[in-house]
Motif scaffolding. Sequence first.
Motif, mmCIF file in Angstrom:
data_model
loop_
_atom_site.group_PDB
_atom_site.id
_atom_site.type_symbol
_atom_site.label_atom_id
_atom_site.label_comp_id
_atom_site.label_asym_id
_atom_site.label_seq_id
_atom_site.Cartn_x
_atom_site.Cartn_y
_atom_site.Cartn_z
ATOM 1 N N VAL A 98 0.819 -1.209 0.000
ATOM 2 C CA VAL A 98 0.000 0.000 0.000
ATOM 3 C C VAL A 98 0.859 1.267 0.000
ATOM 4 N N ILE A 99 1.938 1.274 0.780
ATOM 5 C CA ILE A 99 2.770 2.480 0.856
ATOM 6 C C ILE A 99 3.340 2.882 -0.511
ATOM 7 N N PRO A 100 3.981 1.966 -1.259
ATOM 8 C CA PRO A 100 4.454 2.382 -2.587
ATOM 9 C C PRO A 100 3.328 2.763 -3.537
ATOM 10 N N VAL A 101 2.183 2.091 -3.448
ATOM 11 C CA VAL A 101 1.048 2.453 -4.308
ATOM 12 C C VAL A 101 0.605 3.879 -4.019
ATOM 13 N N LEU A 102 0.500 4.232 -2.753
ATOM 14 C CA LEU A 102 0.050 5.579 -2.387
ATOM 15 C C LEU A 102 1.103 6.631 -2.737
ATOM 16 N N THR A 103 2.369 6.296 -2.559
ATOM 17 C CA THR A 103 3.418 7.254 -2.911
ATOM 18 C C THR A 103 3.437 7.511 -4.411
ATOM 19 N N ILE A 104 3.370 6.445 -5.184
ATOM 20 C CA ILE A 104 3.359 6.587 -6.647
ATOM 21 C C ILE A 104 2.119 7.336 -7.101
ATOM 22 N N SER A 105 0.964 6.984 -6.550
ATOM 23 C CA SER A 105 -0.286 7.603 -6.984
ATOM 24 C C SER A 105 -0.332 9.088 -6.660
ATOM 25 N N PHE A 106 0.237 9.484 -5.512
ATOM 26 C CA PHE A 106 0.234 10.917 -5.195
ATOM 27 C C PHE A 106 1.147 11.677 -6.146
#
Length: 248
Positions: free
Chosen positions: A205-213
Amino acid sequence: MALNTLSLKAKNGGLWIKHAWEILKIKPASFIAISIFTSSLFIAGQLHPILGLLIMFANPFITAAYYVVIEHARQGHHIRFEQFFSAIKHLPNKLTLFRLAVVSLLLSALFSIALSPILETLQQGAKPDFGQIVLVVVVSAIYMMLFAYAVPIAVFTKEKSLPEIFKGSFFACWRNVIPLTVYSIISMLLIALTIPTLMVGMIIVIPVLTISFYLSFINIFAPSLIVQQSENSDEDDSNNGNDGMFLG
C-alpha cells in the motif's frame, strides 16, 4: 514561472491509484525496498527527538528522490534500489528544498505551540469546544495544502520562489478538492484492508500511495510541466534532468 494547474474530475482520484498499481508492477521489489527503507527512517525518527528533527529536515530530499525514481519508471526505464541514493545526490534545486525543510520545521513548531492547549484537552479526554475543533482542522488543512505539492513543484518545475511554490500547492489542492477527497477515501480503505494482515499489506500500500500521489502531481500540474519540458529541450543534453526526471 507561473504555475498553471488543471481542475480535474472526481474519477481521477481512482485513476491515480489504478495507474500507480501498473507502475508498481514494473519493478515491485525496487519500490517495496525503497518504501521499507524510507518508512524505517521515519519510524527511527520516533525513537529520539533529535533524530526525529533530522529526519523531518531530510524529508523533502527523501520525498524528492522517491519521486525521481517513480518518474524514471514512469518513462519506462529500468529502476534499481540504489537509484534512490543516486537521485538524492543529483537532485536539482537543492537550495529550495533546504529552504522548504527549514520553513516546514518552523511552521510545525509554531503550529504545535499554538495548538498545544487544544491537543492537551483532547489527550485528557475532555470535550473541547466546537470552535477549537474547527481551528485544529482548518490549521491542519492549510498546512497540508501548502506543502502537499511543494517538493515536486521545486524539483520538477525548478521553481525557486517559496511564495509561488506554496501558492501553487495550495490552489492545486483547492481546485481539485473533489478528486483529492476521492483519492483520500480510497487510500484510507486500502490502509484499512491491511489491518487483517497485521499491517503487512502496507509494504504494498505504501508504494502504491506514494506513486499515486506523484501521479496526481503530474496530472494536475501538466501545463507547467509541459512548459518546463519545452525549456529543457532548448538546453544542452548534459544540462537536462537527471535520471529521466522530467516528462517523457
